[in-house]
Scaffold this motif. Structure first.
Motif, PDB file in Angstrom:
ATOM      1  N   TYR A 255      18.127  31.761  63.592  1.00 11.73           N
ATOM      2  CA  TYR A 255      17.774  30.556  64.342  1.00 11.73           C
ATOM      3  C   TYR A 255      19.073  29.882  64.769  1.00 11.73           C
ATOM      4  N   GLU A 256      19.358  29.889  66.056  1.00 17.60           N
ATOM      5  CA  GLU A 256      20.618  29.324  66.566  1.00 17.60           C
ATOM      6  C   GLU A 256      20.431  27.825  66.799  1.00 17.60           C
ATOM      7  N   VAL A 257      21.356  27.021  66.268  1.00 13.47           N
ATOM      8  CA  VAL A 257      21.183  25.570  66.229  1.00 13.47           C
ATOM      9  C   VAL A 257      22.424  24.865  66.755  1.00 13.47           C
ATOM     10  N   PRO A 259      23.809  21.379  66.151  1.00 10.37           N
ATOM     11  CA  PRO A 259      23.444  20.340  65.177  1.00 10.37           C
ATOM     12  C   PRO A 259      23.271  18.957  65.785  1.00 10.37           C
ATOM     13  N   TRP A 262      19.374  19.122  67.637  1.00  3.21           N
ATOM     14  CA  TRP A 262      18.158  19.726  67.094  1.00  3.21           C
ATOM     15  C   TRP A 262      17.079  18.651  66.894  1.00  3.21           C
ATOM     16  N   LEU A 282      16.122  20.182  58.493  1.00  2.86           N
ATOM     17  CA  LEU A 282      16.390  21.498  59.079  1.00  2.86           C
ATOM     18  C   LEU A 282      16.085  22.606  58.078  1.00  2.86           C
ATOM     19  N   VAL A 294      20.509  30.749  59.716  1.00  2.17           N
ATOM     20  CA  VAL A 294      20.818  29.744  60.733  1.00  2.17           C
ATOM     21  C   VAL A 294      22.196  30.071  61.287  1.00  2.17           C
ATOM     22  N   PHE A 296      25.006  28.198  63.508  1.00  7.86           N
ATOM     23  CA  PHE A 296      25.404  26.927  64.104  1.00  7.86           C
ATOM     24  C   PHE A 296      26.384  27.163  65.238  1.00  7.86           C
ATOM     25  N   MET A 578      17.237  27.401  69.269  1.00  6.61           N
ATOM     26  CA  MET A 578      16.265  26.359  68.940  1.00  6.61           C
ATOM     27  C   MET A 578      15.528  25.886  70.205  1.00  6.61           C
TER      28      MET A 578
END
Length: 736
Positions: A255-257, A259, A262, A282, A294, A296, A578
């Protein structure tokens, strides 16, 4: 103060131009009239009186003011032996005199072996030596500072603790390596500081610390002292298990986030969540959705929000936008305790031109190439690291290890690898410099990447190095000693482009473009791939994933579910940015939250539920991931039915022997009594159907189960009579 030499030294101290202030200031043995005596000298601009005291504060000698600018000297009584001392300083209107330690009373703290490794480019824990470190030396608390600046004539530490005055704390130089250091007593944790650098030509200027562990919140840019020794981790079980397996043979659903966007807090000026708030919201969300990792977008300090973190100015500092270093550790720790891995985007290809950061750090092209044909990136307006310089390679490799060591990251996704590999990347004729053989390959960058990946594999078994590499460079995931670059995984940019191009076609035209779906299997096992639907595909007017799909709202949602199901079935690890998992309608905007309110719509809630169930099945069934990188794990059933736009294939596990059958219908027309060659005879259960009602579909399917019939089709003796849902994917498994 009688000698001409000392007079000259004092003049240079007063103007902060002395090449070796430690030779003058502090406690020294001198010859006076043939007699050896101890002398203490200090420079305290603005002080009205200074005395030398012992450790307890008892006065030993009153210092004579040798220059009105603040130079003081005391010749200690005869027979005095060297001793730990303090300075008692009286400031105008300050009331009582203040006791303070003397930075020039302490010897060098950086050892010869450290200096040798730095020059060689093999110091794997550079952050232990350079940067700002709270420590206690001989019972005195303070902070040790170290920085590499070989082109500087003088470097000083300036901060709140010395009124930002570069004359007060000039550093000691190790001339062979160009490393400067000083221990300053009394400096506290979280103190702001910078380096004031006097180049060989020109005026002094201020720089942030390249190895600072944290910094002020942008737009302020000062570095900040941080103690990284206090946090107590609670992820020992995760860290141990990480080393025991090979992620290439395990499920990876990433899951690419970003920060900062989100989720935000509407009632508090729409602010982003803090690191510790993410450690609740999260972490709970990712665990509920079933993602294994995850990833980031860069968390390293950066001044410009629209760069999304890809223009890094603080390589050793998690951005202070969302909290301090230990707050980010707390987030990583929380993810690990829930069984979720953490991958960080990392940017060793280039850095921005901000004056306070790495650009011409000591007045010379230190981290970058001097020649703009090698040192400037014309497309991004940034500077390119000089990978041929030992110290620069050391800085970057040590930085990679820093995030794996100090922040327990489970992997790094290396950004813009293609730009590193080719000297003519984004350059026209005459705008680049060929390598020593006349070619376009950046041999120094290749050697750097090989050294980087070999070092990570050696130091951190179980950690992943992932290349964002968009060309056909061979052997990206081949081991370095076999001639490859040594990455564990590579983003499959070709699959991403072809897949999105196909899915954006109207259904009636898709039969003419089936090669876009099938071509990736021609090279799927040439590297170890990650299939990315990343942030790059939902910005810059490209629209959201949902927005790329053709048709009305219902068809768009069905197409998105179909695309995600096909992606999860395709060989390779998975990455989804995301918002894709909730069918976000709008293009991603880094300044606002994802549109979580959309989940009130059954179509969006259905996409989310599909993604949750797809991840659950993916993790449960080894056929998805056990043989991701072997042709033995994939088999076409049929890719020739372009007229009806139906595609079918089998995924097969290795040791488990599990099989899954995938059947995709890329048109909005249901197909009844459609026969698909079965891998084996028997009852086959409809494990997932993207058209099921809970996902927002029309509930066309096979009632949960179907059975083979003795009909030769697709080169097999048994066939499954199926009802294919519109714009849907079926995942079937034989019942034992």
């Amino acid at each position: 103060m009688a000698s001409a030499t000392l007079f000259h030294d004092v003049q240079q101290i007063l103007t902060a131009e002395h090449p070796d202030p430690f030779r003058v200031l502090g406690m020294h043995t001198v010859s006076l009239g043939g007699e050896l005596r101890l002398v203490v000298r200090t420079f305290q601009p603005g002080a009205t009186a200074v005395s030398v005291t012992d450790e307890e504060g008892a006065e030993v000698a009153v210092m004579e003011c040798g220059h009105e600018a603040g130079f003081f000297e005391a010749i200690l009584p005869r027979g005095t032996s060297a001793f730990p001392y303090q300075l008692q300083v009286t400031w105008p209107e300050a009331g009582e005199p203040a006791l303070m330690g003397d930075a020039f009373a302490f010897g060098p703290q950086i050892g010869e072996f450290d200096l040798y490794l730095m020059a060689e480019g093999t110091h794997l824990r550079l952050w232990d030596v350079l940067g700002a470190h709270p420590m206690t030396i001989d019972g005195v608390q303070g902070v040790h500072f170290g920085v590499w600046a070989p082109g500087a004539r003088r470097v000083s530490v300036v901060g709140e603790f010395n009124l930002w005055d570069g004359r007060r704390h000039p550093m000691r130089l190790h001339p062979a390596q160009g490393v400067w250091e000083i221990f300053i007593p009394g400096v506290q944790d979280e103190s702001l500081y910078r380096y004031e650098i006097l180049p060989h030509q020109g005026s002094a200027f201020l720089k942030s610390d390249p190895l600072a562990f944290t910094a002020e919140v942008r737009p302020a840019t000062a570095s900040k002292v941080a103690d990284l020794t206090k946090y107590e981790w609670n992820d020992a079980e995760w860290m141990r298990s990480r080393q025991e397996g090979d992620w290439c043979n395990r499920p990876m659903s990433i899951y690419e986030v970003h920060p900062g966007s989100w989720k935000r807090v509407p009632g508090e000026d729409d602010r982003p969540l803090t690191w510790r708030e993410m450690a609740v919201d999260l972490v709970d969300y990712v665990a509920d959705m079933g993602f294994t990792h995850v990833e980031f977008l860069p968390v390293m300090e950066h001044p410009y929000d629209p760069s999304w973190g890809y223009q890094v100015t603080g390589y050793f500092a998690p951005t202070s936008r969302f909290g301090g270093p230990d707050d980010f550790r707390y987030l990583v720790d929380a993810l690990h305790q829930r069984g979720i891995g953490v991958i960080l985007d990392w940017v060793p290809a280039h850095f921005p031109k901000d004056a306070f950061a790495l650009r011409r750090f000591d007045g010379s092209a230190l981290y970058e190439h001097a020649d703009p044909r090698q040192g400037e990136h014309p497309e991004w307006g940034t500077l390119i690291f000089n990978f041929g310089r030992n110290e620069v390679r050391n800085f970057l490799i040590s930085n990679a290890l820093f995030w794996l060591d100090e922040y327990h990251a489970d992997g790094l996704r290396v950004d813009a690898v293609a730009s590193m590999l080719y000297l003519d990347y984004s350059r026209g004729p005459g705008q680049w410099v060929p390598n020593q053989y006349g070619g376009r390959e950046n041999l120094e960058a290749v050697a750097f990447l090989q050294q980087l990946n070999t070092t990570v594999r050696d130091r951190h078994p179980g950690a992943l190095m992932i290349a964002e590499e968009s060309t056909a460079w061979p052997g990206v995931t081949q081991l370095a000693h076999l001639g490859g670059l040594g990455f564990h995984l590579k983003w499959n940019m070709g699959w991403m482009h072809d897949n999105l191009s196909f899915m954006s076609e109207q259904a009636i035209h898709r039969k003419y473009h089936f090669n876009l779906l099938t071509f990736s299997l021609m090279y799927a096992f040439s590297e170890k791939y990650v299939l990315p639907l990343s942030h790059d595909e939902v910005v810059h007017l490209k629209g959201s994933l949902m927005g790329k799909m053709p048709g009305d709202a219902w068809q768009k949602a069905a197409n998105l579910r179909l695309m995600l199901g096909m992606m999860w079935g395709h060989p390779g690890k998975k990455l989804l940015f995301m918002g894709g998992e909730i069918g976000q309608w709008g293009e991603w905007n880094e300044n606002r939250s994802l549109d979580w309110h959309l989940l009130a719509d059954p179509l969006n809630a259905g996409v989310q539920r599909w993604m949750r169930d797809l991840n659950a099945l993916y993790k449960r069934e080894p056929a998805f991931w056990e043989t991701d990188f072997s042709h033995e794990g994939f088999e076409w059933v049929d890719f020739r039915d372009v007229e009806q736009s139906v595609l079918s294939f089998v995924r097969r596990g290795g040791e488990s022997g599990h099989e899954l059958l995938f059947v995709c219908n890329f048109t909005p027309v249901p197909r009844y009594a459609y026969h698909v060659g079965a891998p084996s005879a028997g009852r086959w259960r409809e494990v997932l159907n993207s058209d099921a009602e809970p996902y927002g579909g029309s509930n066309v399917g096979n009632g949960g189960v179907t059975e083979t019939v003795p009909l030769a089709v697709h080169g097999r003796e048994q066939a499954l009579p199926l009802t294919l849902p519109p714009l849907g994917i079926l995942i079937l498994q034989r019942e034992d």
